[in-house]
Design an enzyme around this catalytic site. Structure first.
Site, PDB file in Angstrom:
ATOM      1  N   GLU A 194       0.838  -1.204   0.000  1.00 52.61           N
ATOM      2  CA  GLU A 194       0.000   0.000   0.000  1.00 52.61           C
ATOM      3  C   GLU A 194       0.870   1.250   0.000  1.00 52.61           C
ATOM      4  O   GLU A 194       1.750   1.398   0.847  1.00 52.61           O
ATOM      5  CB  GLU A 194      -0.906   0.010   1.236  1.00 52.61           C
ATOM      6  CG  GLU A 194      -1.811  -1.215   1.384  1.00 52.61           C
ATOM      7  CD  GLU A 194      -2.922  -1.297   0.348  1.00 52.61           C
ATOM      8  OE1 GLU A 194      -3.130  -0.329  -0.406  1.00 52.61           O
ATOM      9  OE2 GLU A 194      -3.592  -2.347   0.288  1.00 52.61           O
ATOM     10  N   CYS A 202      -7.317  -1.062   8.721  1.00 48.98           N
ATOM     11  CA  CYS A 202      -5.992  -1.070   8.088  1.00 48.98           C
ATOM     12  C   CYS A 202      -5.622   0.322   7.577  1.00 48.98           C
ATOM     13  O   CYS A 202      -4.577   0.863   7.924  1.00 48.98           O
ATOM     14  CB  CYS A 202      -5.956  -2.064   6.919  1.00 48.98           C
ATOM     15  SG  CYS A 202      -6.045  -3.774   7.442  1.00 48.98           S
ATOM     16  N   HIS A 261      -0.616  -5.706   2.964  1.00 44.20           N
ATOM     17  CA  HIS A 261      -1.764  -6.591   3.140  1.00 44.20           C
ATOM     18  C   HIS A 261      -1.354  -8.007   2.767  1.00 44.20           C
ATOM     19  O   HIS A 261      -0.725  -8.211   1.724  1.00 44.20           O
ATOM     20  CB  HIS A 261      -2.921  -6.149   2.221  1.00 44.20           C
ATOM     21  CG  HIS A 261      -3.906  -5.264   2.906  1.00 44.20           C
ATOM     22  ND1 HIS A 261      -4.181  -3.983   2.468  1.00 44.20           N
ATOM     23  CD2 HIS A 261      -4.692  -5.474   3.994  1.00 44.20           C
ATOM     24  CE1 HIS A 261      -5.102  -3.447   3.272  1.00 44.20           C
ATOM     25  NE2 HIS A 261      -5.418  -4.326   4.198  1.00 44.20           N
TER      26      HIS A 261
END
Length: 195
Positions: A81, A143, A162
Site C-alpha cells: 500500500e 488497516c 496486506h
C-alpha cells in the site's frame, strides 16, 4: 535502528488473523543484527489502534513502522500500500464504532504517501509462490485508518502490507519469510534516503 511491526487481532470469521501470525513469524526470523525489531498486536478497534500507533511514534520513534493487515479478498496476493486516506470510515469496528466524522485526523491532509517508494519496491522484488501487487487504496477500514495515523505521526516513515488469509499454500512461515524479504528491501530504501 529500531523498526516496529504490527499485525491485527481476530475479527469477524477470522479467529486467527494471518497478519499477526506473519508478524510473529517475522519476529522469529529477525532482520539482521543491526535491526532491533519490536512487534505488537493491534485490536480491530479504531480508537485503540490509534492510541497504540501514537504511542509507538511518541515513545519509541522508530526508523520505520510497518503495519501488516489481512486482505480477506486476496487469496494469493501480497499487497503493498502506497498511501493512507483520511476520510470515509463508515464501517464499524469490532466494538461497533466508527471514527468521529468518519475520518482519522480532523483537519489532516486528504491522503499521506509513504516515504517508501512501493512502486520501486514492487518492481524490484519477487517472492516465489505468491504474486505481489501495488495499491493506492488500503480499503477505508482499520488497516487504512491505522496506516494513515502512522504516516501522520511518523512523517511518512510508515508502510502497510496486506497479506492473504492463511491456507495450505500460504502458511504463517511462508508469510514471515515473504515479509522478511520485502522489509529488508524497505530498510535498504530507508538507508538510501538517509544518505
Amino acid at each position: 535502528h529500531l523498526s516496529f511491526f504490527s499485525g491485527f487481532g481476530p475479527f469477524r470469521q477470522y479467529l486467527v488473523n494471518s497478519s499477526w501470525e506473519a508478524v510473529k513469524e517475522l519476529s522469529k526470523r529477525g532482520l539482521g543484527e543491526n535491526i532491533n525489531l519490536r512487534i505488537m498486536q493491534l485490536p480491530v478497534v479504531y480508537q485503540k489502534a490509534k492510541e497504540q500507533v501514537c504511542k509507538i511514534w511518541t515513545t519509541l520513534q522508530p526508523l520505520l513502522t510497518v503495519h501488516v493487515g489481512l486482505a480477506s479478498s486476496a487469496t494469493a496476493l501480497i499487497i503493498l500500500e502506497q498511501c493512507g486516506k483520511n476520510k470515509g470510515y463508515q464501517e464499524r469496528d469490532a466494538c461497533g464504532f466508527h471514527p468521529e466524522g468518519a475520518c482519522c485526523v480532523l483537519d489532516g491532509p486528504e491522503k499521506i504517501e509513504s516515504t517508501i517508494n512501493m512502486k520501486t519496491l514492487w518492481k524490484n522484488i519477487s517472492v516465489e509462490g505468491i504474486d505481489i501487487i501495488l495499491s493506492r487504496d488500503a480499503g477505508r477500514f482499520i488497516c487504512d485508518y491505522t496506516y494513515y495515523t502512522s504516516l501522520y505521526y511518523g512523517n511518512g516513515r510508515a508502510a502497510f502490507i496486506h497479506v492473504p488469509p492463511l491456507s495450505e499454500s500460504v502458511t504463517a512461515e511462508f508469510l514471515g519469510k515473504a515479509l522478511q524479504t520485502i522489509i529488508l528491501a524497505m530498510l535498504e530504501q530507508c538507508g538510501e534516503q538517509r544518505e
